[in-house]
Design an enzyme around this catalytic site. Structure first.
Site, mmCIF file in Angstrom:
data_model
loop_
_atom_site.group_PDB
_atom_site.id
_atom_site.type_symbol
_atom_site.label_atom_id
_atom_site.label_comp_id
_atom_site.label_asym_id
_atom_site.label_seq_id
_atom_site.Cartn_x
_atom_site.Cartn_y
_atom_site.Cartn_z
ATOM 1 N N GLY A 14 -9.220 43.187 107.294
ATOM 2 C CA GLY A 14 -8.367 43.991 106.264
ATOM 3 C C GLY A 14 -6.953 43.497 105.994
ATOM 4 N N ALA A 15 -6.424 43.318 107.092
ATOM 5 C CA ALA A 15 -4.920 42.883 106.789
ATOM 6 C C ALA A 15 -4.862 41.456 106.181
ATOM 7 C CB ALA A 15 -4.280 43.027 108.294
ATOM 8 N N GLY A 39 20.448 69.955 100.377
ATOM 9 C CA GLY A 39 19.462 70.688 99.589
ATOM 10 C C GLY A 39 18.639 70.089 98.572
ATOM 11 N N GLY A 40 18.160 70.797 97.557
ATOM 12 C CA GLY A 40 17.355 69.992 96.377
ATOM 13 C C GLY A 40 17.826 68.949 95.782
HETATM 14 C C1 HXC Z 1 29.830 76.441 94.849
HETATM 15 C C2 HXC Z 1 30.553 74.997 96.480
HETATM 16 C C3 HXC Z 1 29.309 74.639 96.747
HETATM 17 C C4 HXC Z 1 28.184 75.126 95.782
HETATM 18 C C5 HXC Z 1 30.646 73.914 98.486
HETATM 19 N N1 HXC Z 1 31.352 74.591 97.391
HETATM 20 N N2 HXC Z 1 29.457 73.989 97.818
HETATM 21 N N3 HXC Z 1 30.875 76.022 95.429
HETATM 22 N N4 HXC Z 1 28.569 75.951 94.943
HETATM 23 N N5 HXC Z 1 27.025 74.491 96.261
HETATM 24 C C6 HXC Z 1 32.819 74.841 97.330
HETATM 25 C C7 HXC Z 1 33.376 75.731 98.442
HETATM 26 O O1 HXC Z 1 33.099 76.821 98.266
HETATM 27 C C8 HXC Z 1 34.899 75.135 98.784
HETATM 28 O O2 HXC Z 1 35.268 75.590 97.530
HETATM 29 C C9 HXC Z 1 34.708 73.617 98.334
HETATM 30 O O3 HXC Z 1 33.472 73.589 97.554
HETATM 31 C C10 HXC Z 1 34.810 72.881 99.594
HETATM 32 O O4 HXC Z 1 33.511 73.546 100.607
HETATM 33 P P1 HXC Z 1 34.058 73.488 102.034
HETATM 34 O O5 HXC Z 1 32.702 74.258 102.506
HETATM 35 O O6 HXC Z 1 35.233 73.726 102.194
HETATM 36 O O7 HXC Z 1 33.707 71.904 102.460
HETATM 37 P P2 HXC Z 1 33.236 71.538 103.837
HETATM 38 O O8 HXC Z 1 33.599 72.099 104.814
HETATM 39 O O9 HXC Z 1 33.418 70.125 103.754
HETATM 40 O O10 HXC Z 1 31.415 71.509 103.463
HETATM 41 C C11 HXC Z 1 31.094 70.964 102.574
HETATM 42 C C12 HXC Z 1 29.366 71.281 102.314
HETATM 43 C C13 HXC Z 1 29.297 72.964 102.391
HETATM 44 C C14 HXC Z 1 28.798 71.035 103.720
HETATM 45 C C15 HXC Z 1 28.847 71.223 101.246
HETATM 46 O O11 HXC Z 1 30.502 73.447 101.196
HETATM 47 C C16 HXC Z 1 27.885 73.555 101.976
HETATM 48 O O12 HXC Z 1 27.320 73.602 103.013
HETATM 49 N N6 HXC Z 1 27.859 73.813 100.781
HETATM 50 C C17 HXC Z 1 26.721 74.671 100.307
HETATM 51 C C18 HXC Z 1 25.675 73.702 100.518
HETATM 52 C C19 HXC Z 1 24.326 74.273 99.948
HETATM 53 O O13 HXC Z 1 23.537 75.000 100.675
HETATM 54 N N7 HXC Z 1 24.302 73.982 98.448
HETATM 55 C C20 HXC Z 1 22.937 74.483 97.860
HETATM 56 C C21 HXC Z 1 22.016 73.641 98.252
HETATM 57 S S1 HXC Z 1 20.641 73.946 97.353
HETATM 58 P P3 HXC Z 1 36.889 76.343 97.636
HETATM 59 O O14 HXC Z 1 37.221 76.687 96.320
HETATM 60 O O15 HXC Z 1 37.087 77.161 98.830
HETATM 61 O O16 HXC Z 1 37.444 75.220 98.233
HETATM 62 C C22 HXC Z 1 20.622 72.981 96.000
HETATM 63 C C23 HXC Z 1 19.328 73.087 95.115
HETATM 64 C C24 HXC Z 1 19.432 72.048 94.083
HETATM 65 O O17 HXC Z 1 21.473 72.153 95.780
HETATM 66 C C25 HXC Z 1 18.500 72.279 93.238
HETATM 67 C C26 HXC Z 1 17.118 71.516 93.121
HETATM 68 C C27 HXC Z 1 16.247 72.335 92.877
#
Ligand code: HXC
Length: 514
Positions: free
Chosen positions: A404-405, A171-172
């Site tokens: 130009g290059a 993501g971001g």
């Molecule tokens: C809180 C999170 C988290 C998040 C993962 N976890 N991402 N907790 N906020 N963003 C936690 C899970 O709940 C889990 O907790 C532990 O981390 C491990 O995650 P898993 O999903 O079990 O691991 P895995 O299968 O390896 O997958 C990893 C992952 C997936 C691909 C990163 O977790 C995922 O897709 N997360 C969300 C990604 C996302 O969309 N993030 C927001 C992006 S927007 P437990 O306690 O159950 O073990 C963003 C904006 C930035 O970042 C701002 C910029 C402007």
């Protein structure tokens, strides 16, 4: 409590926090082929040089079951240390703690390291392994990332910033690496805004470095990532090697290494470049012959392969190399090649790194696709970056240099400090065949034997323009040298212009056509 008990408690707490998300998650990380956040730091820094800051920092979120939830070090290990004896500040996200997600305190810790870089003039390294903004902390997480981005920009051009992508970077969150100078990504890592990893092929399969050399290269790498690492340890090794070429900040020169006492002519250089401009060769062979010990660190190897960029040393001094690559698309300049080189030139300029340009370019890539993609805007970046650069600029024209290059590859008119040619160089508005077809169209058409007349005119054109002597007579070229002398020539020129100082008009900033 006695002091002994207090010390015992401190040690117990310290140990507990250092374990991050616990042994089970550490094992999971290892099983997936990854190191932990702390192991990565140990692999990167000089032994025993790490001073951690913020071990006891905690989140203060109470939403969505977060009240009282333990998040050791708030999911990121931060501090200072040294690499080859030189100070760096770094942050290493801990995936074992809530997926390395970044909440308010997590980001505060990272930002403090960045600000310490500004105060101490030390490079900033962020090891990414995170699910991104911590969802439970809402706006506080977003704001945290916002401050990281802002500080990335504050640091830009002041200290080198390197991002290592060792796990998810989703993501971001991917925009912090994108705002830094170099991104090193491991094969097992995933970096994306909304889609799949950039190191998967378009069909979703894993691709090897060899396959990346093929036509999918630009799709796979897209210019976002600068270096692909096999694994975490390899990523750390790449980071260390990269830093060895760079100064710690914009007020320093890069580290200087030993120089040879005498540079002997290198006859091998006389036979690398074929005289026939249509025959290709790998320009990296030329680079390897010219730089110290054949040590060249190519940057963005799999992106816009028609131009080669990277770091090397000449007589112990770091140089940035920019070279047309005749082995790919005849070394033509296109949108991506212009962007790639322009960004690199600006990096070199910001960090006092002289630029050596090797030229063998047929021109800008013609075609509707390039025109509609804005080749005029992108090609202009190259002209802008070279013109704006005040570091020493040395240009070697190996063979053809048209239109130009010719100008865009750091001609004297863009204020190169030296432009030197090999004897087979051709400098002209365009290649002989094309030129003759335009300026003698009628004459050829009306000739008794058009084909013979065409050949004759091509020969005449080649004799007058397709040599370096016309350009040298106008002092657009400083000298014409035997290829074997190139290393010696450049080393001497670099010595002479090393201390050059240039003063430009005061302004807030120039307006590079982004
Ligand atoms: C809180 C999170 C988290 C998040 C993962 N976890 N991402 N907790 N906020 N963003 C936690 C899970 O709940 C889990 O907790 C532990 O981390 C491990 O995650 P898993 O999903 O079990 O691991 P895995 O299968 O390896 O997958 C990893 C992952 C997936 C691909 C990163 O977790 C995922 O897709 N997360 C969300 C990604 C996302 O969309 N993030 C927001 C992006 S927007 P437990 O306690 O159950 O073990 C963003 C904006 C930035 O970042 C701002 C910029 C402007």
């Amino acid at each position: 409590m006695t002091i002994e008990q207090k010390i015992e408690e401190l040690n117990r707490r310290r140990e507990e926090i250092s374990l991050g998300g616990g042994q089970e998650r550490i094992d999971r990380q290892h099983k997936a082929g990854f190191l932990t956040a702390r192991e990565r730091i140990n692999a990167l820094l000089d032994q025993d040089s790490f001073q951690e800051m913020g071990l006891f920092a905690e989140h203060r979120c109470t939403n969505f079951g977060m009240e009282g939830k333990k998040m050791p070090a708030d999911g990121v290990v931060t501090g200072a240390g040294s690499i080859e004896g030189r100070l760096v500040h770094l942050a290493s996200q801990d995936f074992t703690v809530s997926g390395g997600s970044a909440g308010e305190m997590h980001s505060v810790k990272i930002v403090q390291m960045m600000q310490a870089c500004l105060k101490t003039g030390s490079p900033f390294i962020l090891i990414n392994d995170s699910g991104g903004a911590r969802i439970q902390e809402g706006i506080d997480s977003l704001s945290g990332y916002g401050r990281i981005f802002y500080n990335n920009v504050m640091l830009s051009g002041v200290v080198p910033q390197i991002s290592l992508i060792c796990g998810p970077c989703a993501g971001g969150a991917a925009y912090s690496p994108a705002l830094t100078d170099f991104i090193i990504q491991t094969r097992g890592a995933r970096m994306f805004i909304t889609g799949p990893s950039v190191i998967k092929s378009v069909t979703g399969e894993d691709v090897t470095a060899e396959e990346l050399g093929g036509p999918n290269a630009q799709m796979c790498i897209s210019g976002v990532v600068h270096f692909i690492a096999e694994n975490d340890l390899d990523a750390m090794a790449i980071c260390k090697r990269l830093l060895s070429f760079l100064p710690s900040n914009n007020l320093e020169d890069p580290p200087q290494f030993e120089a040879e006492e005498v540079i002997m002519p290198d006859k091998g250089l006389n036979s690398i470049v074929p005289l026939n401009p249509k025959q290709s060769y790998d320009v990296r062979d030329v680079i390897l012959h010219v730089v110290d010990r054949g040590d060249f660190m190519e940057v963005q190897e799999f992106f816009a392969q028609n131009i080669v960029i990277g770091f090397a040393r000449l007589q112990g001094r770091t140089v940035g190399v920019v070279a047309n690559q005749p082995a790919v698309m005849a070394g033509v300049l296109d949108i991506n090649a212009s962007d790639k080189a322009a960004r690199f030139i600006r990096f070199c300029n910001a960090f006092n790194i002289p630029i050596i340009t090797f030229v063998d370019v047929p021109g800008f890539l013609p075609g509707v696709e390039q025109e509609h993609g804005g080749i005029i805007r992108h090609g202009a970046k190259l002209l802008f970056a070279y013109s704006a650069a005040t570091v020493p600029k040395l240009t070697v024209i190996l063979r053809k240099s048209y239109g130009g290059a010719y100008i865009a590859m750091c001609s004297k008119d863009l204020d190169a400090d030296r432009v030197v040619c090999w004897p087979g160089a051709e400098i002209a508005v365009m290649g002989a065949e094309g030129a003759v077809e335009i300026i003698f169209r009628n004459e050829i058409k009306n000739a008794a034997d058009p084909a013979a007349r065409h050949q004759e005119l091509v020969r005449e054109y080649q004799e007058s323009f397709s040599t370096p002597y016309a350009a040298a007579s106008r002092f657009q070229i400083d000298d014409i040298i035997e290829p074997a002398e190139t290393r010696r020539y450049l080393a001497m020129a670099l010595d002479i212009v090393h201390s050059k100082r240039e003063f430009r008009p005061q302004k807030k900033h120039g307006l590079i056509p982004l």
